[in-house]
Design an enzyme around this catalytic site. Sequence first.
Site, PDB file in Angstrom:
ATOM      1  N   GLY A   1       0.906  -1.279  -0.037  1.00  0.00           N
ATOM      2  CA  GLY A   1       0.044   0.034   0.015  1.00  0.00           C
ATOM      3  C   GLY A   1       1.102   1.362   0.065  1.00  0.00           C
ATOM      4  O   GLY A   1       1.794   1.417  -0.606  1.00  0.00           O
ATOM      5  N   ILE A   2       0.380   2.101   0.983  1.00  0.00           N
ATOM      6  CA  ILE A   2       1.264   3.535   0.761  1.00  0.00           C
ATOM      7  C   ILE A   2       2.546   3.538   1.382  1.00  0.00           C
ATOM      8  O   ILE A   2       3.161   4.105   0.820  1.00  0.00           O
ATOM      9  CB  ILE A   2       0.592   4.484   1.891  1.00  0.00           C
ATOM     10  CG1 ILE A   2      -1.151   4.698   1.487  1.00  0.00           C
ATOM     11  CG2 ILE A   2       0.994   5.701   1.984  1.00  0.00           C
ATOM     12  CD1 ILE A   2      -2.066   5.674   2.363  1.00  0.00           C
TER      13      ILE A   2
ATOM     14  N   ASP B   1       7.085  -4.531  14.906  1.00  0.00           N
ATOM     15  CA  ASP B   1       5.664  -4.430  15.564  1.00  0.00           C
ATOM     16  C   ASP B   1       5.640  -3.014  16.177  1.00  0.00           C
ATOM     17  O   ASP B   1       6.394  -2.702  17.219  1.00  0.00           O
ATOM     18  CB  ASP B   1       5.390  -5.499  16.503  1.00  0.00           C
ATOM     19  CG  ASP B   1       4.241  -5.537  17.227  1.00  0.00           C
ATOM     20  OD1 ASP B   1       3.521  -4.413  17.138  1.00  0.00           O
ATOM     21  OD2 ASP B   1       3.637  -6.185  18.124  1.00  0.00           O
TER      22      ASP B   1
ATOM     23  N   ASN C   1       3.527   5.186   8.923  1.00  0.00           N
ATOM     24  CA  ASN C   1       2.547   4.810   8.207  1.00  0.00           C
ATOM     25  C   ASN C   1       1.758   3.474   8.744  1.00  0.00           C
ATOM     26  O   ASN C   1       0.612   3.603   8.099  1.00  0.00           O
ATOM     27  CB  ASN C   1       3.075   4.342   6.798  1.00  0.00           C
ATOM     28  CG  ASN C   1       1.980   3.788   5.859  1.00  0.00           C
ATOM     29  OD1 ASN C   1       0.878   4.364   5.117  1.00  0.00           O
ATOM     30  ND2 ASN C   1       2.264   2.655   5.738  1.00  0.00           N
TER      31      ASN C   1
ATOM     32  N   TYR D   1     -11.188   3.620  14.259  1.00  0.00           N
ATOM     33  CA  TYR D   1     -10.403   4.074  13.192  1.00  0.00           C
ATOM     34  C   TYR D   1     -10.382   5.312  13.064  1.00  0.00           C
ATOM     35  O   TYR D   1      -9.235   6.166  13.330  1.00  0.00           O
ATOM     36  CB  TYR D   1     -10.622   3.348  11.723  1.00  0.00           C
ATOM     37  CG  TYR D   1      -9.902   3.869  10.738  1.00  0.00           C
ATOM     38  CD1 TYR D   1      -8.494   3.246  10.541  1.00  0.00           C
ATOM     39  CD2 TYR D   1     -10.128   4.887   9.787  1.00  0.00           C
ATOM     40  CE1 TYR D   1      -7.603   3.577   9.618  1.00  0.00           C
ATOM     41  CE2 TYR D   1      -9.337   5.240   8.787  1.00  0.00           C
ATOM     42  CZ  TYR D   1      -7.962   4.585   8.650  1.00  0.00           C
ATOM     43  OH  TYR D   1      -7.226   5.049   7.793  1.00  0.00           O
TER      44      TYR D   1
ATOM     45  N   LYS E   1      -7.292   7.943  14.309  1.00  0.00           N
ATOM     46  CA  LYS E   1      -6.785   9.001  13.230  1.00  0.00           C
ATOM     47  C   LYS E   1      -6.674  10.296  13.754  1.00  0.00           C
ATOM     48  O   LYS E   1      -6.062  11.300  13.565  1.00  0.00           O
ATOM     49  CB  LYS E   1      -7.396   8.716  11.958  1.00  0.00           C
ATOM     50  CG  LYS E   1      -6.777   7.355  11.464  1.00  0.00           C
ATOM     51  CD  LYS E   1      -5.395   7.236  11.250  1.00  0.00           C
ATOM     52  CE  LYS E   1      -4.970   5.949  10.537  1.00  0.00           C
ATOM     53  NZ  LYS E   1      -3.522   5.731  10.160  1.00  0.00           N
TER      54      LYS E   1
ATOM     55  N   THR F   1      -5.896   0.503  -1.406  1.00  0.00           N
ATOM     56  CA  THR F   1      -4.766  -0.493  -0.555  1.00  0.00           C
ATOM     57  C   THR F   1      -5.116  -1.626  -0.101  1.00  0.00           C
ATOM     58  O   THR F   1      -6.659  -2.078  -0.004  1.00  0.00           O
ATOM     59  CB  THR F   1      -4.284   0.183   0.553  1.00  0.00           C
ATOM     60  OG1 THR F   1      -5.251   0.238   1.417  1.00  0.00           O
ATOM     61  CG2 THR F   1      -3.847   1.606   0.079  1.00  0.00           C
ATOM     62  N   PRO F   2      -4.424  -2.809   0.030  1.00  0.00           N
ATOM     63  CA  PRO F   2      -4.892  -3.975   0.641  1.00  0.00           C
ATOM     64  C   PRO F   2      -5.776  -3.876   1.938  1.00  0.00           C
ATOM     65  O   PRO F   2      -6.209  -4.882   2.247  1.00  0.00           O
ATOM     66  CB  PRO F   2      -3.475  -4.827   0.843  1.00  0.00           C
ATOM     67  CG  PRO F   2      -2.580  -4.204  -0.030  1.00  0.00           C
ATOM     68  CD  PRO F   2      -2.667  -2.572   0.047  1.00  0.00           C
TER      69      PRO F   2
END
Length: 267
Positions: free
Chosen positions: A23-24, A69, A96, A161, A165, A198-199
Amino acid sequence: MTNNQNMGRVAGKAAWVTGGGSGIGRATAIALAAEGARVAVTDIDGEKAHKTAVEMRKKGYSTLSFQLDVTDENQWQKGIELVLTEWGQLDILVNNAGISVAQSITDMNLAQWRQVMSVNLDGVFLGTKYGIIGMKRGKGGSIINVSSASGFKAAPGASAYSTSKAGVRLFSKCAALEAAQTEPRIRVNTVLPGGVMTPMWSSMEGWEIWKEQAGTEAELWNKLAENTPLKRFAKPEEIALAILYLASDESQFVTGAELVIDGGFTA
């Protein structure tokens, strides 16, 4: 080492990208390397990080990879020593790595809530902490934390989420003010992507059901982007270019900023 690493927007810099296996993160690692940086690629999935690094080395880029991790402080301590031992400096850190849980508040259990907070918020705290410590041993640098447009705009089923964020946003501003008081100067900024292909999406519970309901994966992406004014999701490479700007000396006077890249979703 290729000529790309002798010249470029981040030439001579050492970078560390978390969540770099896909992804990113993967796109960012490649973009930084293409513009001259040496890049440490890390991921909770060490094999994915390794594959990204192998792909980069085939292009002649200087890179290393290891499993990380982001919720484990001991691994951060070992990682920063590894990067500094390998390259003698850390100039760019991209926090990220992140996860999401698509659950209503009443269906979500406390363990799921805490897991999202641990990766998305604790991981950014630890990365910023050890990024600053590492950069103080050199000439300063730039930390870029990946938040989300969901940190601005709420959505049902995304409470954990979105909350994590939103926390990244304000934490990054606090970190920017603290880091601006140190010598050497360290900048801290945030990018806030909207929908990105993205995944993370395909790994979410319910993805296969949504895809079946939409008909095809392409039609599902279109459906997910219905509320985005530009009527599409971003490619990871588009977010990586914004991160590249904040990592480079082009943004020397930018700190505590939020760069929203969401196709107009939060406008």
